[in-house]
Scaffold this active site. Structure first.
Site, short mmCIF file in Angstrom:
data_model
loop_
_atom_site.label_atom_id
_atom_site.label_comp_id
_atom_site.label_asym_id
_atom_site.label_seq_id
_atom_site.Cartn_x
_atom_site.Cartn_y
_atom_site.Cartn_z
N GLY A 192 9.29 2.02 -9.22
CA GLY A 192 8.62 0.72 -9.24
C GLY A 192 9.38 -0.41 -9.88
O GLY A 192 8.83 -1.50 -10.06
N CYS A 220 7.45 -4.44 22.38
CA CYS A 220 6.38 -5.00 23.20
C CYS A 220 5.08 -5.06 22.40
O CYS A 220 4.04 -4.56 22.82
CB CYS A 220 6.19 -4.17 24.45
SG CYS A 220 5.93 -2.44 24.07
N GLU A 232 12.02 7.14 -11.82
CA GLU A 232 12.38 7.48 -10.44
C GLU A 232 12.53 6.23 -9.60
O GLU A 232 11.77 6.01 -8.65
CB GLU A 232 11.26 8.31 -9.80
CG GLU A 232 10.95 9.61 -10.43
CD GLU A 232 9.67 10.21 -9.84
OE1 GLU A 232 8.93 9.53 -9.11
OE2 GLU A 232 9.42 11.37 -10.14
N ARG A 249 13.87 1.59 -4.89
CA ARG A 249 14.18 0.22 -4.48
C ARG A 249 15.26 -0.42 -5.37
O ARG A 249 16.19 -1.04 -4.87
CB ARG A 249 12.90 -0.61 -4.58
CG ARG A 249 13.02 -2.05 -4.17
CD ARG A 249 11.79 -2.82 -4.63
NE ARG A 249 10.55 -2.13 -4.32
CZ ARG A 249 9.86 -2.29 -3.19
NH1 ARG A 249 10.28 -3.13 -2.29
NH2 ARG A 249 8.75 -1.61 -2.99
C1 LIG Z 1 6.58 9.59 -6.49
C2 LIG Z 1 7.42 8.39 -6.26
N1 LIG Z 1 8.48 8.19 -7.06
C3 LIG Z 1 9.30 7.12 -6.91
C4 LIG Z 1 9.07 6.19 -5.90
C5 LIG Z 1 10.03 5.05 -5.75
O1 LIG Z 1 9.45 3.82 -5.92
P1 LIG Z 1 10.35 2.49 -5.96
O2 LIG Z 1 11.23 2.52 -4.77
O3 LIG Z 1 9.34 1.41 -5.94
O4 LIG Z 1 11.13 2.53 -7.23
C6 LIG Z 1 7.95 6.34 -5.05
C7 LIG Z 1 7.67 5.36 -4.00
O5 LIG Z 1 6.77 5.44 -3.21
C8 LIG Z 1 7.11 7.48 -5.23
O6 LIG Z 1 6.07 7.70 -4.43
#
Ligand SMILES: Cc1ncc(COP(=O)(O)O)c(C=O)c1O
Length: 382
Positions: A227, A333, A265, A268
């Site tokens: 996140g 389309c 984790e 993005r």
């Molecule tokens: C369990 C889990 N971890 C990590 C992420 C990565 O999130 P972000 O790309 O927003 O850092 C997600 C995204 O859906 C997720 O579901």
């Protein structure tokens, strides 16, 4: 950094590889990872969320920089298995894990983020030795109010509802091999405000403390999910990494009861800024007061704008800034095939557009099978 490649690089990539195509910058990947790693306390583990972009170049780069990996399917587990990492660097989360996937995770020695008693019971039946897992908990409070991706404190397909945890612990105590040794709470999405992240992560640690004190849970790991946000427009400020790192250090100091490992984790944040999508204008069409630029690719390659309303930044390569309004449409389309309403210089067929920050949730999320258009190449650039 909205764009990983300048105009000359975009032109050269388009000429060499054809369009549409995706290009990923190894240098940008290294920069994102090392800048984040540098501000984190040493007991924070960085696990790249493979779902953001499973390109082998990115996985190899992050692995070389010391990343762990967060997987969400057998396909992602297999890609990470190919990296031949030492044990302890792979995690497996997901609300609908099938037995074959759990078995693969067990054989690989992957740490499973259990989303309910079913995951625990299935693993227990397969195991012939002790297996440590983390428990994903869905908090009873709104962890990031109004965030549609997190989904609030209502019903959820993810994790164990907080109020169900005591009953689950009682049942889990009867299992022969599986032991809950960690907590996972997915708490944020595309969040660029370091103070907000501190509040969100503080709420997760408070929940962990409550589970520890009220229910005797102990944690080798507390996983705060992903996140971390990135800008998608020139007026959006990037996440202030120093403040973010200080926030985590402060929280660890406040939670002296917890002496083990925190996990982040991000997907993005690590992959997004590395990618650029290149597509040419096929036609310009005026329709009842709207000027369309119809491109070689649309939501078959970039579906995020449709899912979240968040367009990717775009520029017309070699043309500088401009103020003409365009609706960017793809070749599919369906009138859902739109990449945004933008202001650009006057466009003509053949002009090259570069979409920045498309290294995360780009091609691997697109509707690539629809209409059987060729799948664009993905180019790894050192
Ligand atoms: C369990 C889990 N971890 C990590 C992420 C990565 O999130 P972000 O790309 O927003 O850092 C997600 C995204 O859906 C997720 O579901």
């Amino acid at each position: 950094m909205l764009f990983a490649f300048d105009d000359a690089q975009c032109r050269s990539l388009a000429e060499t590889h054809g369009t549409p195509c995706f290009a990923y910058s190894g240098e940008a990947a290294t920069e994102q990872f090392t800048a984040l790693r540098a501000v984190l306390p040493s007991r924070v583990r960085l696990a790249y969320a493979v779902k953001a972009n499973p390109h082998p170049g990115l996985l190899a780069r992050f692995a070389a920089l010391g990343a762990s990996f967060d997987c969400a399917s057998i396909g992602e587990l297999e890609r990470v298995e190919a990296l031949k990492l030492p044990p302890g660097r792979t995690f497996f989360a997901g609300p609908g894990k099938r037995e074959t996937e759990l078995l693969r995770a067990l054989v690989m020695g992957v740490r499973v983020q259990a989303e309910g008693f079913e995951d625990l019971a299935r693993l227990d039946a397969m195991a012939d030795r002790e297996v440590a897992v983390n428990l994903r908990v869905h908090p009873a409070f709104d962890i990031d109010e109004g965030n549609r991706i997190i989904g609030g404190s209502g019903p959820s397909a993810f994790g164990v509802d907080e109020e169900e945890v005591p009953a689950l612990l009682q049942k889990a105590a009867q299992l022969r091999h599986v032991r809950i040794r960690g907590l996972h709470v997915f708490a944020a999405s595309n969040q660029r405000d370091a103070a907000k992240l501190r509040t969100i992560h503080g709420a997760v640690l408070n929940l962990a403390k409550h589970l520890h004190e009220a229910h005797g849970m102990t944690f080798e790991q507390i996983d705060l999910g992903g996140g971390l946000g990135v800008p998608y427009a020139p007026d959006e400020a990037p996440l202030d990494l120093r403040t973010f790192g200080q926030g985590l250090s402060g929280l660890l100091a406040e939670h002296a009861w917890f002496t083990d490992e925190l996990i982040l984790e991000p997907g993005r944040f690590l992959a997004g800024p590395c990618g650029t999508y290149l597509a040419r204008v096929v036609r310009i069409k005026e329709s009842r007061g709207t000027r369309f630029a119809i491109l070689e690719g649309g939501i078959n390659h970039l579906i995020r704008p449709l899912l979240t309303g968040q367009p990717f930044p775009v520029r017309a390569v070699g043309k500088g800034h401009g103020t003409l309004s365009y609706t960017l449409a793809g070749p599919l389309c369906t009138s859902l095939d739109r990449l945004g309403e933008v202001r650009l210089p006057e466009l003509a067929p053949g002009d090259l557009l570069a979409f920045g920050t498309t290294g995360a949730y780009g091609l691997n999320e697109g509707m690539t099978h629809f209409l059987s258009h060729p799948v664009p190449p993905e180019v790894w650039v050192e």
